[in-house]
Structure formats: structure tokens, C-alpha cells
Design an enzyme around this catalytic site. Structure first.
Site, PDB file in Angstrom:
ATOM      1  N   GLU A  60      86.806  18.160  -7.256  1.00  0.00           N
ATOM      2  CA  GLU A  60      87.838  19.077  -7.750  1.00  0.00           C
ATOM      3  C   GLU A  60      87.092  20.354  -8.109  1.00  0.00           C
ATOM      4  O   GLU A  60      86.707  20.568  -9.250  1.00  0.00           O
ATOM      5  CB  GLU A  60      88.573  18.473  -8.950  1.00  0.00           C
ATOM      6  CG  GLU A  60      90.011  18.945  -9.067  1.00  0.00           C
ATOM      7  CD  GLU A  60      90.168  20.322  -9.672  1.00  0.00           C
ATOM      8  OE1 GLU A  60      89.494  21.272  -9.201  1.00  0.00           O
ATOM      9  OE2 GLU A  60      90.972  20.459 -10.600  1.00  0.00           O
TER      10      GLU A  60
ATOM     11  N   GLU B 253      85.374  29.154  -7.002  1.00  0.00           N
ATOM     12  CA  GLU B 253      84.407  28.469  -7.868  1.00  0.00           C
ATOM     13  C   GLU B 253      83.239  27.908  -7.069  1.00  0.00           C
ATOM     14  O   GLU B 253      82.507  27.048  -7.558  1.00  0.00           O
ATOM     15  CB  GLU B 253      85.100  27.356  -8.661  1.00  0.00           C
ATOM     16  CG  GLU B 253      86.069  27.879  -9.705  1.00  0.00           C
ATOM     17  CD  GLU B 253      86.679  26.775 -10.552  1.00  0.00           C
ATOM     18  OE1 GLU B 253      86.372  25.597 -10.297  1.00  0.00           O
ATOM     19  OE2 GLU B 253      87.458  27.096 -11.458  1.00  0.00           O
TER      20      GLU B 253
END
Length: 693
Positions: free
Chosen positions: A144, A153
Site C-alpha cells: 500500500e 510516494e
């Protein structure tokens, strides 16, 4: 151990040295993190669990051991799901040390310590081998690593490294695939967040126009995505120019590349208009067949809008094309999605997709200074013609023949309004080099470089020579300062007013004349979830995570408010708005603290999730602008918030637990204090059952 940290005080403008715990930044990161929001995202959690069960079953059906690598484990939730689903062992990687330590405790509390190993490293530092972190490569990859933009990210480099070094070639991946979607629209409202529009000023000589410099017109804008709760933008605010287009997909079960790439999609425009904005989101498929899907699509792109899952850790993206461009209904065009290892951007092209696949465009970067100085809401604020008219009407009543004006606000057009409305001489102070250069350009293109004097220094350092020996008869401010985070940080204007007192003429007027701090008690539709304890998540005990967040909140900001753009987060007012404190800008800052205590009665039923605070500025005795509530609440209490400003939210922790009773106390007590020496406003709000200290 204590450490000294330098911090610019946004209210007083001074540099402060504060003694902080060495882990203070950890606490702030945890306190303001999205961990709680993710744990409350039931749709995400269920879909991950289903995908993990299916992946473990596929590996077991081959007669293999299920060895799971979980990158970015956080609480360890996905690893615990994997073990429960039958995985033989999980390696849970978490780079953030406090989070990794919490994961170890959560895994132990749930009885999985013998099957889950938490590795406190960045995944690119994880090793495989007899003496490594993993004895052998994993055959299931669970991650995730996604943000609103999907890749912001570092998902691509992490996947690329994992496939090269940490997992088997034919591994299972959960999620299996991600697809990025885009929709081209025309939107005056959203385009106003990116470009400076001509500003109209009604004067005694007719209408004057403040035009933007050509550099602003040509500038491609800020390189960063604007992530918002797109479901709160009314469909009436934009015209759809294309269907929803699947722009590109990433198969996480195969080798992933973090290299820059371009993906084009040909489309036939649904309507003629100005192509300005790309709305974008993604979905993830947890299984190879695509039967288990988690989507970020806004309500108008959902097959069943009733099933819409609210979440704040993943939202939707607004991208601005480098330039607006006319398109014709029925005349085919190409939309291109470009990305590097961390960012996505879009361009509109005429050529076919095949020709565009090799066309890589450099990521757009602001070269006009404006996008470095003004964020997206600030662009919208400056472009708000009604707001400009409000200030112009107030200025007309304040300006006298021979007025000498001093404007103090970052990158403000107030000085131009003052000139056009008849001020004899106008000075404006710009603290930063960027704002100084930008305002010089704006003045030049509007032939005002000889009419308005720009002073590049901090206003506290102004000298009589800077003002050409003249005394100021009208001190102006919106006020707006780029360093302000919370509504009351713009009280910096009061500190400036105090420091320039010597430069004010007898009887000088200050606009705004005063400011006031207001509050209202609200029930949020969804925002409460970001601070709500989870307790149990899909059958796993995560109380340790709740306690960790609570500890960090108590450490950093148990009695602090946090900035939120509440136009994105619907809420109902349960009390009437209350004026808490008043600040008289006609007078210098007082020496003694200003205090206010009281009780706010709740007029409507509901859960008191928190107090919302904002500032109002009294421009003249008859004219006020609000940074918070724009209109009185409707009968049901629905609030309409200023879309250009963030409001301050003080959460009442007692009501954030989903199990808290609905029929709670009927009032909220408060104690608020303004400290002139530091510029801080300290506060405490308590449900009436509690007693204020």
C-alpha cells in the site's frame, strides 16, 4: 533529550528558538497522519482482504508455500490478513521507526509474532539470502504505497526494486493492477486556481482593468498536482469535454519501470469549448481477473454513486494544462499523460497516439514567480471579482483627497485598487524577492511602475526614507501573508501596524479597522474519521495504533486547532456562531493577554465533533469580510464556507469514537486566550460534562 529548533513565528514575524523533545517531529507526523483514516476505509480494507485471500489460495493451489512481502506495512494489518488467509510467513517492511515499533506490538497482541517479521528499513535496503532480512525471495507481494496521484510516494521505484531483488519472477501481487483515468473539462472556477484573470475596478472615471503580465499568461503553472475532494465540486462548475479515458495501467505482478513515459489516448470531444483542466483518479484491481476493485472515481463516474466510500488519504487530482486550448465537438484530439518516477502531468496534442508514445515532455515548472508565491486557493481569491468589489467599495469610503497609502499584504492587488480609486501616493511592502519581482511585473504591464512604489523589505524595518519622508494616512491590508497556516496567523498585520506606528500621520486610518475571532460547534459528515479511534479493523485489534495517535496528539496538539479547507468537508452547525475575541487594529497591540470564556448552547441535535474557528475583518463600520462562514446556516444547519481560505478545526475527542452516544451534552464551554508577546492563541473547548482547567 531536548533539542533547540528555530521556527519563524507566522503571527509576530520573528524567529523563535524553541526547546523540543528530540522526537517532536515524529509526534507531529503521527498526529497529522492518515493512519486512522486508512483504518476506517472499510472499502479499502475489505478489498485488500479479498485480494490477499485469493492470492494466497492461488499460490497454495500450486503446491507452494505462501511467502509474503508486505512493503509499507504501517500497522501490520495486511500482513495479519495474509497470515489469517493461510500464508506461511510474512515479511513486513516499514521505514518509519515509530510505526514499525507499533507494528511489532500490534502483531504480537494479535498472536502473529511467530509468522510475521517486521523489518524497519526502506524496502530498497532490504536484503535476501542466508544472512539477509529474507532467507529467499517472496512469491506474494502486498503493498500500500499509493497516494492521491498513485505514484507520488515512490511506488514505481519501490516496485521496480522489489521485482529485481525481493520477489520471484512469477509472483502474485496485491493489488494486481492500477489504472489511471482522466477526463478533460472546461471550468472557469478551476482555471481560476491556476491563472490570473483580468480584474475589474469601478472608478469615478469608469472601469479600469488590471491585466496580468504576459509571463503569467505563458507560464505552465505549478508542477504539483492539486488534490481535492472532487465530489464537493458541483457539476455545474465545469463542462465535460471528453469521456472518462483510461490513460495507463501498471501491472504490479510483473517488472515495473520507474523510467519517464508518455501515454496518449485519442478521443472525440463531447462538446466544443476551452480545454483547461484534467480531472484524474485511479482504481486498483486486487486480482488478475479484475473482479475485486477499489476505485477513487468521483460520484458522476461511479456505476453506483450510493456505494461511494469517503476517504481522505486518497482523493482525486486536478491538473491544469499548460495553456487553455479551444477544441471542437466531434474533431478528434489526443490527451497525453506524462509521468516520471514520482509525478504525473498532462498535455493536449493533435497527433495520433502512435506518434505520441515516444514523445516525452519535460515536467512543467513555474517561471513567472506567481505560482511560487500564490497557492491554488490564493489564485481563486484574487480572481474572485465579488471579493475585489467588496474591498473597492470599502476603500472608496476610506480614501480622502491627498491620501498617502501603505499596503501590507503579500502579493496583493490592494495597492492597485487604492491607486485607481484616487490615492495620491501608494507604497506597498513585499518581504520576499519573489513577491517583489512579481508585483513589479504587474505594475509595469499596467503602466503603474511610476505610480506605485514597491519596497522590498520586512515592514518592521521600514524607514522614513523608504516612504520618502511622508506620513501614511491610510494603512491597508487584506490581510494575507504566505506564511499563515491558521486563520489568526494573519494577525501579523496587527504587529506590522504596531511597528509602523511612527510612520502614521495623526488621525491615520487603518483598513481593516478591526478583526474578530469566531467559532461554531459542528457535526462533520465524514471529517471526524481522520481523528477517530478504530479499535477493531476487520477483526484485528489495533488499539495500540489508536493509543499511539492519541499520545502524539496529546504531545503535540491536544489543545490546538488544525487548518482544513471546509468547503471540501460538509458539516452542520449545532450552535449559533459566537464572536470570541476582537482585535482593534486602530490601536497598537496591547501588552496584556486577551481572554474570553463562555458557553455555547447547542441548538440542533447531533454529535459535537468539534469547534470551527475563523477570522472576520471589519474593513469599515459597515463592511466585513469573513474567512469562514459565508452565510447564516440553513434550517438543517448546513454550513457554507469561504472556499479560498482554510478554517481551523478543534476536534472534541470525546465524540470522535463511533460508539459515543448521540444524546450528549447540550452545550460546549470554551476558554480562549491571545498572547501578545508570542502571537499565539491558546484554546480549550470542552463538552459541558467536562470542566475547563
Amino acid at each position: 533529550m531536548k533539542v533547540f529548533c528555530g521556527r519563524a513565528n507566522p503571527t509576530t514575524g520573528s524567529l523563535e528558538w524553541l526547546e523540543e523533545d528530540e522526537h517532536y517531529d515524529y509526534h507531529q507526523e503521527i498526529a497529522r497522519s492518515s493512519y486512522a483514516d486508512m483504518l476506517h476505509d472499510k472499502d479499502r480494507n475489505i478489498k485488500y482482504y479479498q485480494g490477499i485471500r485469493a492470492a494466497v489460495s492461488r499460490v497454495k493451489d500450486k503446491g507452494q508455500k505462501a511467502l509474503v512481502l508486505d512493503i509499507g506495512t504501517g500497522t501490520g494489518l495486511l500482513s495479519m490478513m495474509a497470515v489469517t488467509a493461510g500464508a506461511d510467513f510474512c515479511y513486513a517492511v516499514e521505514v518509519f521507526k515509530p510505526m514499525a515499533e507499533a507494528a511489532v506490538k500490534i502483531v504480537e497482541k494479535n498472536g502473529f509474532s511467530d509468522k510475521i517479521k517486521v523489518i524497519n528499513k526502506h524496502s530498497t535496503e532490504v536484503t535476501v539470502g542466508p544472512d539477509g532480512d529474507l532467507p529467499c525471495r517472496a512469491n506474494i507481494l502486498v503493498t500500500e504505497l499509493f497516494d492521491t496521484e498513485l505514484i507520488g510516494e515512490g511506488a514505481l521505484p519501490s516496485y521496480e526494486h522489489a521485482h529485481k531483488h525481493l520477489v520471484q519472477e512469477d509472483c502474485e501481487a496485491v493489488p494486481h493492477r492500477a489504472t489511471v483515468y482522466a477526463q478533460l473539462v472546461e471550468s472557469k472556477r478551476m482555471w481560476s486556481w491556476n491563472k490570473l484573470f483580468p480584474v475589474r475596478v469601478q472608478t469615478g472615471l469608469g472601469e479600469q482593468l488590471i491585466i496580468p503580465p504576459s509571463e503569467l499568461e505563458r507560464c505552465p503553472g505549478a508542477p504539483s498536482v492539486y488534490d481535492i475532494q472532487l465530489n464537493q465540486v458541483s457539476p455545474a462548475d465545469f463542462t465535460v469535454l471528453s469521456d472518462v479515458l483510461p490513460m495507463f495501467s501498471v501491472d504490479f505482478s510483473k517488472q515495473v519501470s520507474s523510467s519517464a513515459a508518455c501515454h496518449s489516448k485519442q478521443f472525440v470531444p463531447l462538446a466544443s469549448g476551452q480545454a483547461q483542466v484534467v480531472l484524474s483518479w485511479w482504481d486498483i484491481e486486487m486480482d488478475p481477473e479484475g473482479k475485486i476493485k477499489c476505485t477513487m472515481a468521483p460520484f458522476w463516474a461511479q456505476t453506483d454513486p450510493q456505494e461511494l466510500q469517503w476517504r481522505d488519504h486518497w482523493m482525486q487530482c486536478v491538473y491544469f494544462l499548460p495553456q487553455e486550448e479551444p477544441i471542437m465537438q466531434g474533431s478528434p484530439r489526443c490527451l497525453a499523460a506524462h509521468h516520471d518516477d514520482y509525478c504525473v502531468w498532462y498535455s493536449l496534442q493533435r497527433t495520433s497516439p502512435d506518434e505520441n508514445n515516444s514523445a516525452y515532455q519535460v515536467r512543467p515548472v513555474c517561471d513567472c514567480q506567481a505560482h511560487l508565491l500564490w497557492n491554488r486557493p490564493r489564485f481563486g481569491e484574487i480572481n474572485d471579482q465579488d471579493r475585489t468589489d467588496h474591498y473597492a467599495r470599502a476603500l472608496r469610503t476610506m480614501l480622502m483627497p491627498g491620501s498617502i497609502c501603505l499596503c501590507v499584504s503579500d502579493g496583493s492587488l490592494l495597492s492597485v485598487l487604492a491607486h485607481h480609486l484616487g490615492a495620491e501616493q501608494v507604497f506597498t511592502v513585499e518581504s520576499s524577492v519573489a513577491s517583489y519581482r512579481l508585483m513589479k511585473r504587474i505594475f509595469k504591464v499596467n503602466h503603474l511602475e511610476d505610480k506605485i512604489t514597491v519596497i522590498n523589505k520586512r515592514p518592521e524595518l521600514l524607514t522614513s526614507a523608504d516612504l520618502e519622508g511622508k506620513k501614511v494616512s491610510l494603512l491597508l491590508g487584506e490581510p494575507f501573508f504566505t506564511t499563515s497556516l491558521l486563520p489568526w496567523h494573519n494577525l501579523y498585520f496587527w504587529y506590522v501596524r504596531t511597528s509602523v506606528d511612527q510612520h502614521l500621520a495623526p488621525g491615520a486610518v487603518v483598513m481593516p479597522q478591526a478583526a474578530s475571532l469566531h467559532a461554531v460547534i459542528v457535526e462533520f459528515r465524514d471529517l471526524w474519521r481522520i481523528r477517530s479511534p478504530c479499535g477493531d479493523c476487520e477483526g484485528f485489534d489495533v488499539h495500540i495504533m489508536d493509543d499511539m495517535i492519541k499520545h502524539s496528539l496529546d504531545f503535540r496538539e491536544s489543545r490546538e486547532a488544525e487548518p482544513q479547507p471546509l468547503w471540501e468537508y460538509p458539516c452542520r452547525s449545532l450552535s449559533e456562531p459566537r464572536q470570541i475575541l476582537t482585535f482593534d487594529f486602530q490601536q497598537p497591540i496591547p501588552q496584556q493577554p486577551m481572554q474570553s470564556r463562555g458557553v455555547m448552547e447547542l441548538r440542533r441535535p447531533g454529535k459535537s465533533h468539534g469547534a470551527v474557528l475563523w477570522m472576520e475583518y471589519q474593513l469599515t463600520p459597515d463592511s466585513t469580510v469573513s474567512t469562514g462562514l459565508m452565510n447564516p446556516a440553513e434550517d438543517k444547519g448546513d454550513c457554507c464556507w469561504n472556499p479560498h481560505c482554510k478554517q481551523a478545526v478543534y476536534f472534541l475527542s470525546a465524540t470522535l469514537d463511533p460508539s459515543a452516544p448521540l444524546d450528549g451534552p447540550q452545550s460546549v464551554s470554551y476558554a480562549v486566550e491571545f498572547h501578545p508577546l508570542t502571537g499565539d492563541i491558546t484554546m480549550e473547548f470542552r463538552l459541558a460534562d467536562d470542566t475547563l482547567n
